[in-house]
Design a protein around this motif. Structure first.
Motif, PDB file in Angstrom:
ATOM      1  N   SER A  57      13.247  -3.469   4.373  1.00  0.00           N
ATOM      2  CA  SER A  57      13.679  -3.691   2.992  1.00  0.00           C
ATOM      3  C   SER A  57      13.564  -5.155   2.588  1.00  0.00           C
ATOM      4  CB  SER A  57      15.132  -3.223   2.804  1.00  0.00           C
ATOM      5  OG  SER A  57      16.022  -4.031   3.552  1.00  0.00           O
ATOM      6  N   ARG A  58      13.454  -6.066   3.582  1.00  0.00           N
ATOM      7  CA  ARG A  58      13.362  -7.502   3.295  1.00  0.00           C
ATOM      8  C   ARG A  58      11.918  -8.011   3.239  1.00  0.00           C
ATOM      9  NH1 ARG A  58      18.331  -9.969   4.776  1.00  0.00           N
ATOM     10  NH2 ARG A  58      19.972  -8.531   4.069  1.00  0.00           N
ATOM     11  N   GLN A  59      10.935  -7.149   3.509  1.00  0.00           N
ATOM     12  CA  GLN A  59       9.552  -7.612   3.587  1.00  0.00           C
ATOM     13  C   GLN A  59       8.805  -7.338   2.279  1.00  0.00           C
ATOM     14  OE1 GLN A  59       7.398  -6.784   7.265  1.00  0.00           O
ATOM     15  NE2 GLN A  59       9.305  -6.172   8.238  1.00  0.00           N
ATOM     16  N   ALA A  60       8.185  -8.387   1.753  1.00  0.00           N
ATOM     17  CA  ALA A  60       7.522  -8.302   0.448  1.00  0.00           C
ATOM     18  C   ALA A  60       6.357  -7.313   0.441  1.00  0.00           C
ATOM     19  CB  ALA A  60       7.025  -9.679   0.024  1.00  0.00           C
ATOM     20  N   ILE A  61       5.722  -7.098   1.595  1.00  0.00           N
ATOM     21  CA  ILE A  61       4.562  -6.197   1.612  1.00  0.00           C
ATOM     22  C   ILE A  61       4.961  -4.752   1.343  1.00  0.00           C
ATOM     23  CG2 ILE A  61       3.210  -7.666   3.152  1.00  0.00           C
ATOM     24  CD1 ILE A  61       3.922  -5.752   5.430  1.00  0.00           C
ATOM     25  N   TYR A  62       6.269  -4.449   1.402  1.00  0.00           N
ATOM     26  CA  TYR A  62       6.744  -3.103   1.101  1.00  0.00           C
ATOM     27  C   TYR A  62       7.459  -3.036  -0.247  1.00  0.00           C
ATOM     28  CZ  TYR A  62       5.673  -2.400   6.002  1.00  0.00           C
ATOM     29  OH  TYR A  62       5.017  -2.343   7.215  1.00  0.00           O
ATOM     30  N   ARG A  63       7.320  -4.087  -1.045  1.00  0.00           N
ATOM     31  CA  ARG A  63       7.945  -4.140  -2.364  1.00  0.00           C
ATOM     32  C   ARG A  63       6.863  -4.134  -3.433  1.00  0.00           C
ATOM     33  NH1 ARG A  63      13.472  -3.256  -2.907  1.00  0.00           N
ATOM     34  NH2 ARG A  63      14.529  -3.996  -1.033  1.00  0.00           N
ATOM     35  N   PRO A  64       6.719  -3.050  -4.196  1.00  0.00           N
ATOM     36  CA  PRO A  64       5.639  -2.979  -5.187  1.00  0.00           C
ATOM     37  C   PRO A  64       5.663  -4.094  -6.222  1.00  0.00           C
ATOM     38  CG  PRO A  64       6.646  -0.828  -4.867  1.00  0.00           C
ATOM     39  CD  PRO A  64       7.499  -1.818  -4.135  1.00  0.00           C
ATOM     40  N   GLU A  65       6.853  -4.654  -6.485  1.00  0.00           N
ATOM     41  CA  GLU A  65       6.945  -5.707  -7.495  1.00  0.00           C
ATOM     42  C   GLU A  65       6.516  -7.067  -6.957  1.00  0.00           C
ATOM     43  OE1 GLU A  65      10.996  -5.585  -5.436  1.00  0.00           O
ATOM     44  OE2 GLU A  65       9.439  -4.158  -6.082  1.00  0.00           O
ATOM     45  N   ALA A  66       6.310  -7.181  -5.638  1.00  0.00           N
ATOM     46  CA  ALA A  66       5.957  -8.461  -5.024  1.00  0.00           C
ATOM     47  C   ALA A  66       4.441  -8.662  -5.004  1.00  0.00           C
ATOM     48  CB  ALA A  66       6.507  -8.544  -3.608  1.00  0.00           C
ATOM     49  N   LYS A  67       4.007  -9.912  -5.093  1.00  0.00           N
ATOM     50  CA  LYS A  67       2.584 -10.230  -5.057  1.00  0.00           C
ATOM     51  C   LYS A  67       1.962  -9.868  -3.705  1.00  0.00           C
ATOM     52  CE  LYS A  67       2.666 -13.992  -8.454  1.00  0.00           C
ATOM     53  NZ  LYS A  67       2.373 -15.428  -8.697  1.00  0.00           N
ATOM     54  N   ALA A  68       2.771  -9.910  -2.645  1.00  0.00           N
ATOM     55  CA  ALA A  68       2.251  -9.646  -1.306  1.00  0.00           C
ATOM     56  C   ALA A  68       2.160  -8.153  -0.988  1.00  0.00           C
ATOM     57  CB  ALA A  68       3.134 -10.328  -0.259  1.00  0.00           C
ATOM     58  N   PHE A  69       2.561  -7.292  -1.923  1.00  0.00           N
ATOM     59  CA  PHE A  69       2.574  -5.845  -1.677  1.00  0.00           C
ATOM     60  C   PHE A  69       1.183  -5.343  -1.306  1.00  0.00           C
ATOM     61  CE2 PHE A  69       2.151  -1.475  -3.484  1.00  0.00           C
ATOM     62  CZ  PHE A  69       2.979  -0.829  -2.583  1.00  0.00           C
ATOM     63  N   ARG A  70       1.139  -4.560  -0.222  1.00  0.00           N
ATOM     64  CA  ARG A  70      -0.127  -3.931   0.171  1.00  0.00           C
ATOM     65  C   ARG A  70      -0.331  -2.700  -0.702  1.00  0.00           C
ATOM     66  NH1 ARG A  70       0.985  -4.485   6.505  1.00  0.00           N
ATOM     67  NH2 ARG A  70      -0.201  -6.351   6.959  1.00  0.00           N
ATOM     68  N   SER A  71      -1.451  -2.646  -1.393  1.00  0.00           N
ATOM     69  CA  SER A  71      -1.650  -1.567  -2.355  1.00  0.00           C
ATOM     70  C   SER A  71      -2.832  -0.667  -2.035  1.00  0.00           C
ATOM     71  CB  SER A  71      -1.844  -2.156  -3.765  1.00  0.00           C
ATOM     72  OG  SER A  71      -2.941  -3.044  -3.784  1.00  0.00           O
ATOM     73  N   ASN A  72      -3.621  -1.024  -1.037  1.00  0.00           N
ATOM     74  CA  ASN A  72      -4.821  -0.243  -0.734  1.00  0.00           C
ATOM     75  C   ASN A  72      -4.697   0.510   0.578  1.00  0.00           C
ATOM     76  OD1 ASN A  72      -6.239  -1.241  -3.056  1.00  0.00           O
ATOM     77  ND2 ASN A  72      -6.630  -3.146  -1.929  1.00  0.00           N
ATOM     78  N   GLY A  84       7.486   3.895   2.750  1.00  0.00           N
ATOM     79  CA  GLY A  84       7.605   2.477   2.424  1.00  0.00           C
ATOM     80  C   GLY A  84       7.706   2.259   0.927  1.00  0.00           C
ATOM     81  N   GLY A  85       6.969   1.256   0.442  1.00  0.00           N
ATOM     82  CA  GLY A  85       6.986   0.953  -0.980  1.00  0.00           C
ATOM     83  C   GLY A  85       6.027   1.779  -1.798  1.00  0.00           C
ATOM     84  N   GLY A  86       5.319   2.712  -1.150  1.00  0.00           N
ATOM     85  CA  GLY A  86       4.462   3.617  -1.891  1.00  0.00           C
ATOM     86  C   GLY A  86       2.973   3.343  -1.803  1.00  0.00           C
ATOM     87  N   ARG A  87       2.542   2.567  -0.823  1.00  0.00           N
ATOM     88  CA  ARG A  87       1.126   2.212  -0.719  1.00  0.00           C
ATOM     89  C   ARG A  87       0.243   3.458  -0.704  1.00  0.00           C
ATOM     90  NH1 ARG A  87      -2.429   1.855   3.426  1.00  0.00           N
ATOM     91  NH2 ARG A  87      -0.791   2.395   4.911  1.00  0.00           N
ATOM     92  N   GLU A  88       0.488   4.364   0.239  1.00  0.00           N
ATOM     93  CA  GLU A  88      -0.315   5.576   0.328  1.00  0.00           C
ATOM     94  C   GLU A  88      -0.087   6.489  -0.873  1.00  0.00           C
ATOM     95  OE1 GLU A  88       1.190   4.894   4.695  1.00  0.00           O
ATOM     96  OE2 GLU A  88       1.942   4.626   2.646  1.00  0.00           O
ATOM     97  N   ALA A  89       1.173   6.580  -1.299  1.00  0.00           N
ATOM     98  CA  ALA A  89       1.508   7.483  -2.410  1.00  0.00           C
ATOM     99  C   ALA A  89       0.794   7.081  -3.690  1.00  0.00           C
ATOM    100  CB  ALA A  89       3.021   7.491  -2.626  1.00  0.00           C
ATOM    101  N   PHE A  90       0.813   5.795  -4.023  1.00  0.00           N
ATOM    102  CA  PHE A  90       0.155   5.325  -5.235  1.00  0.00           C
ATOM    103  C   PHE A  90      -1.350   5.554  -5.172  1.00  0.00           C
ATOM    104  CE2 PHE A  90       3.761   2.010  -5.664  1.00  0.00           C
ATOM    105  CZ  PHE A  90       4.582   2.966  -6.247  1.00  0.00           C
ATOM    106  N   ALA A  91      -1.938   5.272  -3.997  1.00  0.00           N
ATOM    107  CA  ALA A  91      -3.386   5.432  -3.847  1.00  0.00           C
ATOM    108  C   ALA A  91      -3.804   6.889  -4.018  1.00  0.00           C
ATOM    109  CB  ALA A  91      -3.829   4.912  -2.477  1.00  0.00           C
ATOM    110  N   LEU A  92      -3.019   7.806  -3.457  1.00  0.00           N
ATOM    111  CA  LEU A  92      -3.354   9.226  -3.574  1.00  0.00           C
ATOM    112  C   LEU A  92      -3.131   9.735  -4.995  1.00  0.00           C
ATOM    113  CD1 LEU A  92      -1.946  10.642  -0.214  1.00  0.00           C
ATOM    114  CD2 LEU A  92      -4.330  10.289  -0.838  1.00  0.00           C
ATOM    115  N   ALA A  93      -2.049   9.289  -5.624  1.00  0.00           N
ATOM    116  CA  ALA A  93      -1.768   9.724  -6.995  1.00  0.00           C
ATOM    117  C   ALA A  93      -2.874   9.275  -7.947  1.00  0.00           C
ATOM    118  CB  ALA A  93      -0.421   9.181  -7.452  1.00  0.00           C
TER     119      ALA A  93
END
Length: 273
Positions: free
Chosen positions: A71-86, A112-121
């Protein structure tokens, strides 16, 4: 005008000047080299910390710690610049080769923050995603712009039951939403399960909810460990994932260890009539 001996474009002067410049550079090199002691000290401290946690912490501690650290890592936060999205390359291959086409329904655990979910949607899939850390699940839900995604809270050990993000939470029995056309156990989340028995039961539960392919990935082979960045994890080879799947009554469609991850594509065995 004085020259800077640390300037890479600087040409060392001849004679006494060259000797002084080399001496300065030699001293600087020695100082930089000596800082490896800091790295060695930290590595030693990290090993001792991991050993102490593994020796003293009760089993329930790891669930609490894993939820906290992710919960403290930016890569799992969609609002953060470091969020992994692909998607990772291996995920792309599996989805292309093994998953049914959209608008198939996909169950995603440890989302997590939805990386796979967003990509599939974005590709047109209908997604039901659950995540154990409530704050991370809430972050995914608040960032979701896709009506194709439903976000829930839950962990593998509690399947088939998860809960809504509403207050008070509403318990959801995933069997009421099954069968799903495919499933993904979120990126290397399988490595956080702390025994073979938990792995087998998780695969059994996911298999009972899914009629199509199931993607499972794990941390590469290595000893059981604890990291302040990852919490508890253990390395598994793709062959070990396959053996656990067979013990859970699932069929193995594909095993691989490319792209630095161990992963497997599984499916429920057809029921004999």
């Amino acid at each position: 005008m004085m020259t800077d001996p640390f300037d890479p474009t600087h040409t060392l002067p001849k004679g006494r000047g060259m000797w002084r410049s080399r001496l300065i550079l030699s001293c600087f090199a020695q100082i930089v080299r000596s800082t490896v002691l800091v790295d060695k000290a930290y590595n030693f401290f990290d090993r001792m910390r991991s050993r102490a946690v593994r020796s003293c912490a009760p089993d329930a501690f790891y669930d609490v710690y894993n939820d906290l650290t992710y919960s403290r890592q930016a890569i799992y936060r969609p609002e953060a610049k470091a969020f992994r999205s692909n998607l990772f390359a291996f995920e792309e291959r599996v989805i292309t080769r093994h998953f049914p086409p959209p608008p198939a329904t996909v169950l995603i655990g440890a989302a997590g923050g939805g990386r796979e979910a967003f990509a599939l949607a974005r590709r047109g899939y209908q997604v039901m995603a659950f995540e154990p850390a409530r704050s991370v699940a809430a972050s995914m839900a608040s960032a979701c712009r896709e009506s194709r995604i439903e976000t829930l809270v839950g962990r593998y050990e509690g399947l088939p039951f998860v809960s809504s993000l509403a207050e008070p939470p509403v318990v959801v029995d995933l069997r009421s939403r099954a069968p799903f056309d495919a499933a993904i156990l979120g990126w290397i989340s399988f490595s956080h399960l702390r025994s073979d028995e938990r792995c087998i039961e998780t695969l059994r539960q996911i298999g009972a909810l899914t009629i199509g392919p199931i993607l499972v990935s794990a941390h590469p082979v290595g000893s059981i460990s604890f990291s302040v960045h990852m919490g508890y994890y253990r390395g598994l080879s793709s062959a070990e994932i396959g053996r656990l799947a067979e013990r859970a009554g699932l069929a193995v469609l594909y095993l691989d260890e490319t792209d630095n991850w161990s992963y497997a594509v599984l499916c429920a065995r057809p029921t004999r009539q």
